[in-house]
Design a protein around this motif. Structure first.
Motif, short mmCIF file in Angstrom:
data_model
loop_
_atom_site.label_atom_id
_atom_site.label_comp_id
_atom_site.label_asym_id
_atom_site.label_seq_id
_atom_site.Cartn_x
_atom_site.Cartn_y
_atom_site.Cartn_z
N PRO A 1 77.43 40.48 45.21
CA PRO A 1 78.08 39.18 45.05
C PRO A 1 78.00 38.39 46.35
O PRO A 1 78.15 38.95 47.44
N ARG A 2 77.77 37.08 46.24
CA ARG A 2 77.58 36.27 47.44
C ARG A 2 78.91 35.77 48.01
O ARG A 2 79.06 35.71 49.23
N PHE A 3 79.84 35.37 47.18
CA PHE A 3 81.15 34.89 47.64
C PHE A 3 81.03 33.79 48.70
O PHE A 3 81.86 33.69 49.60
N GLY A 4 79.99 32.99 48.65
CA GLY A 4 79.86 31.87 49.58
C GLY A 4 78.81 32.10 50.64
O GLY A 4 78.31 33.21 50.84
N ALA A 5 78.49 31.02 51.37
CA ALA A 5 77.40 31.05 52.35
C ALA A 5 77.71 31.89 53.57
O ALA A 5 76.80 32.26 54.33
N ASP A 6 78.99 32.20 53.82
CA ASP A 6 79.36 32.93 55.03
C ASP A 6 79.25 34.45 54.89
O ASP A 6 79.48 35.18 55.85
N SER A 7 78.92 34.92 53.71
CA SER A 7 78.82 36.37 53.48
C SER A 7 77.75 36.99 54.38
O SER A 7 76.64 36.48 54.49
N THR A 8 78.09 38.10 55.04
CA THR A 8 77.16 38.80 55.92
C THR A 8 76.78 40.16 55.36
O THR A 8 77.52 40.73 54.54
N ILE A 9 75.68 40.70 55.84
CA ILE A 9 75.19 41.98 55.32
C ILE A 9 76.12 43.13 55.71
O ILE A 9 76.24 44.11 54.98
N GLY A 10 76.81 43.01 56.85
CA GLY A 10 77.76 44.05 57.22
C GLY A 10 78.87 44.17 56.19
O GLY A 10 79.25 45.27 55.79
N GLY A 11 79.38 43.02 55.73
CA GLY A 11 80.41 43.03 54.70
C GLY A 11 79.89 43.49 53.36
O GLY A 11 80.61 44.13 52.59
N VAL A 12 78.61 43.18 53.07
CA VAL A 12 78.00 43.64 51.82
C VAL A 12 78.01 45.17 51.76
O VAL A 12 78.38 45.77 50.75
N VAL A 13 77.60 45.81 52.86
CA VAL A 13 77.55 47.27 52.89
C VAL A 13 78.96 47.86 52.95
O VAL A 13 79.27 48.83 52.25
N ALA A 14 79.82 47.29 53.78
CA ALA A 14 81.17 47.84 53.95
C ALA A 14 81.98 47.77 52.66
O ALA A 14 82.78 48.65 52.37
N SER A 15 81.77 46.71 51.86
CA SER A 15 82.51 46.58 50.60
C SER A 15 81.83 47.33 49.45
O SER A 15 82.49 47.76 48.51
N ALA A 16 80.49 47.45 49.53
CA ALA A 16 79.69 48.16 48.51
C ALA A 16 79.86 47.58 47.12
O ALA A 16 79.81 48.30 46.12
N LEU A 17 80.04 46.28 47.02
CA LEU A 17 80.15 45.63 45.72
C LEU A 17 78.75 45.31 45.20
O LEU A 17 77.91 44.79 45.94
N SER A 18 78.51 45.60 43.93
CA SER A 18 77.20 45.38 43.31
C SER A 18 77.34 44.45 42.12
O SER A 18 78.42 44.32 41.53
N GLY A 19 76.23 43.84 41.74
CA GLY A 19 76.22 42.90 40.64
C GLY A 19 75.70 43.48 39.34
O GLY A 19 75.63 44.71 39.17
N PRO A 20 75.28 42.61 38.40
CA PRO A 20 74.91 43.05 37.05
C PRO A 20 73.79 44.08 37.00
O PRO A 20 73.75 44.89 36.07
N ARG A 21 72.88 44.08 37.98
CA ARG A 21 71.72 44.99 37.91
C ARG A 21 72.06 46.41 38.36
O ARG A 21 71.22 47.32 38.27
N ARG A 22 73.27 46.63 38.82
CA ARG A 22 73.63 47.93 39.39
C ARG A 22 73.40 49.11 38.44
O ARG A 22 72.96 50.18 38.83
N ALA A 23 73.71 48.92 37.15
CA ALA A 23 73.61 50.03 36.20
C ALA A 23 72.18 50.52 36.04
O ALA A 23 71.95 51.71 35.78
N SER A 24 71.21 49.65 36.20
CA SER A 24 69.81 50.05 36.03
C SER A 24 69.12 50.34 37.35
O SER A 24 68.27 51.22 37.43
N ALA A 25 69.51 49.62 38.42
CA ALA A 25 68.80 49.76 39.70
C ALA A 25 69.48 50.73 40.65
O ALA A 25 68.82 51.40 41.44
N GLY A 26 70.81 50.81 40.59
CA GLY A 26 71.54 51.65 41.52
C GLY A 26 72.56 50.86 42.31
O GLY A 26 72.57 49.63 42.29
N ALA A 27 73.44 51.58 43.01
CA ALA A 27 74.50 50.96 43.79
C ALA A 27 74.04 50.68 45.21
O ALA A 27 72.95 51.10 45.63
N VAL A 28 74.88 50.01 45.98
CA VAL A 28 74.56 49.69 47.38
C VAL A 28 74.15 50.95 48.13
O VAL A 28 73.14 50.98 48.84
N ARG A 29 74.96 52.02 48.00
CA ARG A 29 74.70 53.23 48.77
C ARG A 29 73.33 53.84 48.47
O ARG A 29 72.76 54.54 49.30
#
Length: 357
Positions: free
Chosen positions: A92-120
């Motif tokens: 999820p983008r949650f706006g233009a200020d989203s950083t990759i550190g927060g993406v990994v630390a939160s580990a939130l995934s979008g619609p493709r997660r069930a087929s592609a896999g999770a952040v980890r």
């Protein structure tokens, strides 16, 4: 414009972390702050990571990108798109200020997660600064390099409680050659049954969502495979499909606003879970968003007990007040593991205290 001295910036981070550890001063590790609402409320003095930004290395033919923690997610996605590649877990983008550190630390995934896999599943390696200001390297840039790989994956979802993620290496994937989306008018029980039937077949399903009597399914892959699946499954075309899936990925869909929102993680084969409120179901039935008007301790206990009986767990995802705790309570042995990990990386307990439990 002169290039940044990243070694000096990392050294400044280290000095501040060592001083905080010595004084017992809590630090709130933060990039753009777009996920401050997730988990328990942030505490401590802000350590802003955005100065430590930029792509360290990217080799499209190797399907690997290494970036610094403060790099905007939008910048990374734009670079990958130039090479017809993507972060397959659709954070999820949650706006233009989203950083990759927060993406990994939160580990939130979008619609493709069930087929592609999770952040980890896409974290190949990481550089972590611990509570002593020491830089620790885990994993590498290829899947075959497994030294410390589990520690790298452990950082996904840690909400910054183990240390400051300075760099991360991520596996990327090519964009699908063809995509189409279908809609079916089905009840919740019939939709779950249909999704489980399709899961056992060689169909290129990359996303699914049931809400208010309509099941939407996205097909992704080679043109011939998508066309064959569409003919086999039937259904009607989903209008404005790109905008629809984007609203689910970025959680701008109306279901995500207002009231109290629970995220229920369940086995995909689990049948309907009756809890009152309104549900939106993703990931083939494995992720269910329960929206309710409010929450109290008795409701929270009922929700968590019911979901646990079905083999899952419940997270109080969004709420103006979180008196019942955000994450599903851990069993005592798991909590002891959490405590030992925290003590190993952050003995003084300064990183994002209380953010998870």
């Amino acid at each position: 414009m002169p290039s940044k001295d990243y070694a000096a910036i990392a050294a400044q981070f280290g000095e501040r972390i060592r001083a905080a550890s010595a004084a017992g001063t809590p630090l709130c590790l933060r990039g753009g702050g777009t996920k401050d609402w997730y988990g328990q409320p942030p505490q401590g003095e802000v350590l802003d990571t955005r100065a430590y930004a930029g792509v360290v290395s990217y080799e499209p033919t190797e399907l690997v990108i290494t970036v610094r923690c403060g790099t905007p997610l939008a910048e990374i996605e734009a670079l990958l798109a130039e090479h017809q590649q993507m972060l397959a877990f659709e954070p999820p983008r949650f706006g233009a200020d989203s950083t990759i550190g927060g993406v990994v630390a939160s580990a939130l995934s979008g619609p493709r997660r069930a087929s592609a896999g999770a952040v980890r599943d896409f974290v190949l390696g990481a550089v972590l600064m611990d509570g002593q200001g020491t830089m620790l390297r885990f994993g590498g840039q290829v899947m075959k390099n497994v030294a410390g790989y589990d520690v790298s994956r452990l950082l996904a979802g840690s909400l910054g409680t183990l240390g400051l993620i300075l760099e991360v290496s991520l596996k990327v994937l090519p964009l699908p050659l063809c995509e189409t989306s279908l809609r079916f008018e089905l009840s919740e029980i019939d939709a779950l049954r249909r999704l489980n039937e399709w899961a056992g077949q060689p169909l290129p399903i990359s996303a699914s969502c049931w809400h208010q009597g309509v099941l939407a399914v996205r097909l992704s892959g080679a043109r011939a495979a998508v066309a064959a699946a569409q003919q086999r499954m039937g259904g009607a075309p989903l209008e404005h499909a790109d905008a629809y899936w984007a609203s689910l990925r970025d959680q701008t869909h109306p279901h995500f606003s207002g009231g109290c929102l629970w995220r229920l993680s369940l086995p995909s084969a689990a049948s309907a879970v009756i809890l009152g409120g309104e549900q939106l179901i993703e990931w083939g039935g494995a992720q269910r968003w329960l929206r309710m008007a409010a929450v109290d301790a008795a409701q929270a206990e009922t929700i968590r007990r019911t979901v646990a009986a079905a083999g899952g767990h419940a997270t109080l995802y969004r709420s103006a007040h979180k008196p019942v705790g955000v994450f599903h309570p851990l069993a005592a042995p798991l909590m002891r593991i959490h405590e030992r990990l925290k003590a190993s990386f952050d003995a003084a307990g300064i990183f994002n205290p209380g953010r998870m439990y």
